[in-house]
Design a protein around this motif. Structure first.
Motif, PDB file in Angstrom:
ATOM      1  N   VAL A 195       0.851  -1.191   0.000  1.00  0.00           N
ATOM      2  CA  VAL A 195       0.000   0.000   0.000  1.00  0.00           C
ATOM      3  C   VAL A 195       0.883   1.236   0.000  1.00  0.00           C
ATOM      4  N   PRO A 196       0.368   2.387  -0.487  1.00  0.00           N
ATOM      5  CA  PRO A 196       1.168   3.619  -0.478  1.00  0.00           C
ATOM      6  C   PRO A 196       1.493   4.055   0.946  1.00  0.00           C
ATOM      7  N   ASP A 202      -1.615  10.432  -2.085  1.00  0.00           N
ATOM      8  CA  ASP A 202      -1.163   9.638  -3.232  1.00  0.00           C
ATOM      9  C   ASP A 202      -2.340   9.366  -4.158  1.00  0.00           C
ATOM     10  N   THR A 203      -2.092   9.506  -5.466  1.00  0.00           N
ATOM     11  CA  THR A 203      -3.143   9.257  -6.459  1.00  0.00           C
ATOM     12  C   THR A 203      -3.195   7.805  -6.911  1.00  0.00           C
ATOM     13  N   ARG A 204      -2.277   6.986  -6.424  1.00  0.00           N
ATOM     14  CA  ARG A 204      -2.275   5.573  -6.799  1.00  0.00           C
ATOM     15  C   ARG A 204      -3.382   4.831  -6.050  1.00  0.00           C
ATOM     16  N   LYS A 229       2.531  -2.045 -11.740  1.00  0.00           N
ATOM     17  CA  LYS A 229       1.766  -1.787 -10.516  1.00  0.00           C
ATOM     18  C   LYS A 229       2.138  -0.459  -9.853  1.00  0.00           C
ATOM     19  N   GLY A 230       3.218   0.142 -10.283  1.00  0.00           N
ATOM     20  CA  GLY A 230       3.597   1.447  -9.726  1.00  0.00           C
ATOM     21  C   GLY A 230       4.147   1.391  -8.318  1.00  0.00           C
ATOM     22  N   VAL A 231       4.702   0.263  -7.927  1.00  0.00           N
ATOM     23  CA  VAL A 231       5.277   0.153  -6.589  1.00  0.00           C
ATOM     24  C   VAL A 231       6.540   1.005  -6.507  1.00  0.00           C
ATOM     25  N   GLN A 232       6.684   1.752  -5.412  1.00  0.00           N
ATOM     26  CA  GLN A 232       7.823   2.635  -5.213  1.00  0.00           C
ATOM     27  C   GLN A 232       8.523   2.305  -3.904  1.00  0.00           C
ATOM     28  N   GLU A 233       9.739   2.797  -3.790  1.00  0.00           N
ATOM     29  CA  GLU A 233      10.455   2.626  -2.527  1.00  0.00           C
ATOM     30  C   GLU A 233       9.721   3.361  -1.415  1.00  0.00           C
TER      31      GLU A 233
END
Length: 296
Positions: A195-196, A202-204, A229-233
């Protein structure tokens, strides 16, 4: 002759009585709760004598009067310094104890709603770190088993610090509880969701991906996720595994610390997940006990 026979019987009974006392002394404290009631009954007849003893003590060694203090200035200063250091030690001891209790209270207040809905109230268990390799961040640690915890902690129960999972109970002994860190190899695969870190800003999507975490035994997990999926650190990884107790669903397992493309699978990425908190870094943990033993 009869007196001699009685003496021999008593002499034979003495080793047996000593063996029985030693056997009872080796029993766990939880088995000897009745002994406190027996001691209270035995103490009743001697209570008046104890009061008499205190009166005699105060008569033999009365409290120090101002006139009894040393007259020499140097001796008075030394006595004052000794008294000051003694009460300073007592103050520091109480301050440390109050700080410990405040930390436990903060741990209880930071529990997630799922833990508050747990049928049995959570437990604060003091942590006793053991192990041959202190630098092993995924090594098994031990929790002290106090009397009020007996019967409340079962195998597989979750241990947390705040909202972060630090491990599961792997062994319940007579005096110690084994805690297996989540990143230990023996923990096995864990289903989780990503999850963000800041969902309100966050717009995700609120749930970015579902992954299968593999503990490496080196203090972190690895997993694969789809590249789109747009997963970020710094994204948060939460527990979503039905094989774990339901009270732990949604608690934090760690954060995404590294994302690496896979040459053999261009549509997927490899991620590393590192726990935010570890049990060995804290003085106590909260165990979400599922047992129905004695309440604290």
């Amino acid at each position: 002759m009869s007196n001699y026979g009685t003496f021999r019987k008593r002499a034979k009974a003495l080793p047996i009585a000593i063996a029985i006392v030693i056997s009872f002394a080796m029993f766990p404290a939880s088995w000897l709760g009745w002994s406190s009631d027996v001691s209270d009954l035995i103490r009743v007849p001697i209570t008046p004598l104890s009061h008499v003893g205190m009166i005699v003590k105060s008569w033999v060694r009365p409290a120090i009067e101002p006139s009894d203090l040393p007259t020499d200035e140097k001796e008075r200063q030394e006595l004052a310094v000794a008294e000051r250091d003694h009460y300073r030690q007592l103050y520091h001891a109480q301050m440390l104890r109050s700080t410990e209790l405040a930390d436990q209270l903060r741990s209880m207040q930071s529990l997630p709603e799922s833990a508050l809905r747990n049928p049995m109230p959570p437990l604060v268990v003091s942590l006793d770190v053991t192990g041959v390799k202190p630098d092993d961040t995924s090594g098994i640690v031990e929790l002290k088993l106090s009397r009020h915890v007996s019967g409340r902690v079962l195998l597989g129960d979750i241990a947390i610090v705040g909202r972060d999972i630090v491990g599961r109970i792997s062994r319940v002994g007579m005096t110690r509880i084994g805690l297996l860190p989540s990143s230990h190899k023996d923990s096995g695969s864990i289903r989780a969701g990503i999850v963000p870190a800041h969902p309100l800003k966050d717009t995700r999507p609120p749930l970015l991906a579902e992954v299968l975490l593999q503990p490496t035994g080196n203090g972190y997990f690895i997993a694969e996720v789809q590249a789109n999926k747009g997963v970020q650190e710094n994204d948060i990884v939460v527990l979503d595994d039905s094989s774990w107790p339901i009270s732990g669903i949604g608690l934090v397992l760690g954060i995404v610390t590294e994302i690496t493309p896979l040459d053999e699978a261009p549509l997927r990425k490899r991620i590393e997940v590192t726990p935010r908190r570890r049990s060995r870094d804290h003085a106590s943990v909260v165990v979400l006990g599922t047992g129905e033993g004695n309440s604290p």
